[in-house]
Design an enzyme around this catalytic site. Structure first.
Site, PDB file in Angstrom:
ATOM      1  CG  ASN A   9      11.442  49.486 -28.951  1.00 49.31           C
ATOM      2  OD1 ASN A   9      12.375  50.296 -29.017  1.00 49.31           O
ATOM      3  ND2 ASN A   9      10.401  49.522 -29.774  1.00 49.31           N
ATOM      4  CE  LYS A  11       7.919  51.776 -28.136  1.00 50.18           C
ATOM      5  NZ  LYS A  11       6.464  51.936 -28.193  1.00 50.18           N
ATOM      6  CG  HIS A  94       8.014  49.566 -33.489  1.00 53.89           C
ATOM      7  ND1 HIS A  94       7.095  50.571 -33.297  1.00 53.89           N
ATOM      8  CD2 HIS A  94       8.059  48.872 -32.323  1.00 53.89           C
ATOM      9  CE1 HIS A  94       6.619  50.489 -32.064  1.00 53.89           C
ATOM     10  NE2 HIS A  94       7.180  49.465 -31.455  1.00 53.89           N
ATOM     11  CD  GLU A  96       6.387  53.609 -31.420  1.00 57.39           C
ATOM     12  OE1 GLU A  96       7.617  53.584 -31.282  1.00 57.39           O
ATOM     13  OE2 GLU A  96       5.598  53.278 -30.506  1.00 57.39           O
ATOM     14  CD  GLU A 181       5.498  45.788 -30.487  1.00 61.32           C
ATOM     15  OE1 GLU A 181       5.923  45.686 -29.334  1.00 61.32           O
ATOM     16  OE2 GLU A 181       5.791  46.733 -31.244  1.00 61.32           O
ATOM     17  N   GLY A 187       1.540  51.639 -25.877  1.00 63.45           N
ATOM     18  CA  GLY A 187       1.619  52.888 -25.115  1.00 63.45           C
ATOM     19  C   GLY A 187       0.281  53.400 -24.612  1.00 63.45           C
ATOM     20  CB  SER A 227      -0.096  48.202 -22.615  1.00 65.55           C
ATOM     21  OG  SER A 227      -0.284  49.428 -23.295  1.00 65.55           O
TER      22      SER A 227
END
Ligand code: 13P
Length: 270
Positions: A9, A11, A94, A96, A181, A187, A227
């Site tokens: 991904n 992003k 996701h 985000e 996730e 991240g 990560s």
């Protein structure tokens, strides 16, 4: 046996030129690795160019999001109809999208339904936030996210359905991939442990078995994301319940991403 699966991904990273360069750098390396599904999810504006570059390769393309309607007055949005020509997969829900763009479980559910009926394979993302984990609410959060995202999607169809309808829907449900996730691991460089992720993924499969059937849950691929690097991927994919990874940052480095795919294929082959 579930085919292992690794998706990158990207992003909101890479211009079209940078995306093409990155694909060039990983094309040969990824192409040599068999027995695993490999998916790149670049930004929308690079999809056309990358689709051309991937023609004839075993690398598949995915989008990072889509709208739940197929067309209409939704300025700035991208519909499944626009994606299904070039993409096989689409990342949905996701964290985000949920946290920065207000995507609710209800919206995610609509997107999963439209993706499935539009011929796309959803990579449905779920995961708890740090405060939810600390409050001991991980299972409650994941259960809610899975049940809501899959609401009305079941073998046999929404109203039971005939036998042929059932076969069709079983085919449809088989196209889903879930990515666990944990938000605190995204991240941050603080990945879950392999054991932690395996326990949670086992729990997630249990929810799907409860919603659908044990057989469908056993066929469903569930990934870990957060990560992931070439150094820690082994910890995850050596757990039989974890079928691969959804990779963010490390998928922007050709050598790292190829390493992650290589290691996954190697461990799963053994
Ligand atoms: P990182 O691998 O950068 O933690 O991101 C994970 C992710 O969000 C993939 O969708």
């Amino acid at each position: 046996m579930r085919t292992p699966f690794v998706a990158g991904n990207w992003k909101m990273n890479t211009t079209v030129a940078e995306a093409e360069k990155l694909v060039l750098e990983m094309l040969d390396g990824l192409g040599r690795i068999g027995g695993i599904e490999k998916v790149l999810c670049p930004p929308f504006v690079s999809l056309v160019a990358i689709e051309m570059m991937l023609k004839g390769s075993t690398i598949k393309l995915g989008a990072q999001n889509m709208h739940f309607e197929t067309k209409g007055a939704y300025t700035g949005e991208i519909s499944p109809l626009m994606l299904s020509d070039m993409c096989e997969f689409v990342i949905l829900g996701h964290s985000e999208r949920r946290h920065y763009f207000g995507e609710t479980d209800e919206i995610v559910n609509k997107k999963v339904k439209t993706a499935l009926t539009g011929g796309l394979k959803p990579i449905l993302c779920i995961g708890e936030r740090l405060e939810e984990k600390e409050a001991g609410k991980t299972e409650e959060v994941l259960s809610r996210q899975v049940r809501n995202a899959l609401d009305g999607i079941r073998p046999g169809g929404p109203s039971g359905g005939s036998e042929s309808r059932q076969t069709q829907d079983e085919h449809m449900t088989a196209r889903l991939v879930i990515a666990y996730e944990p938000v605190w691991a995204i991240g941050t460089g603080k990945a879950a442990t392999g054991e932690e992720a395996a326990t949670t993924i086992h729990f997630i499969r249990g929810i799907v078995a409860d919603l659908w059937t044990e057989a469908l849950a056993q066929d469903l691929r569930v990934l870990y994301g957060g990560s992931v690097t070439s150094a820690n991927i082994g910890e995850f994919v050596s757990q039989p319940v974890i079928d691969g990874a959804l990779v963010g940052g490390a998928s922007l480095k050709a050598e790292e991403f190829v390493g992650i795919v290589e290691r996954t294929a190697e461990i799963r082959r053994a």
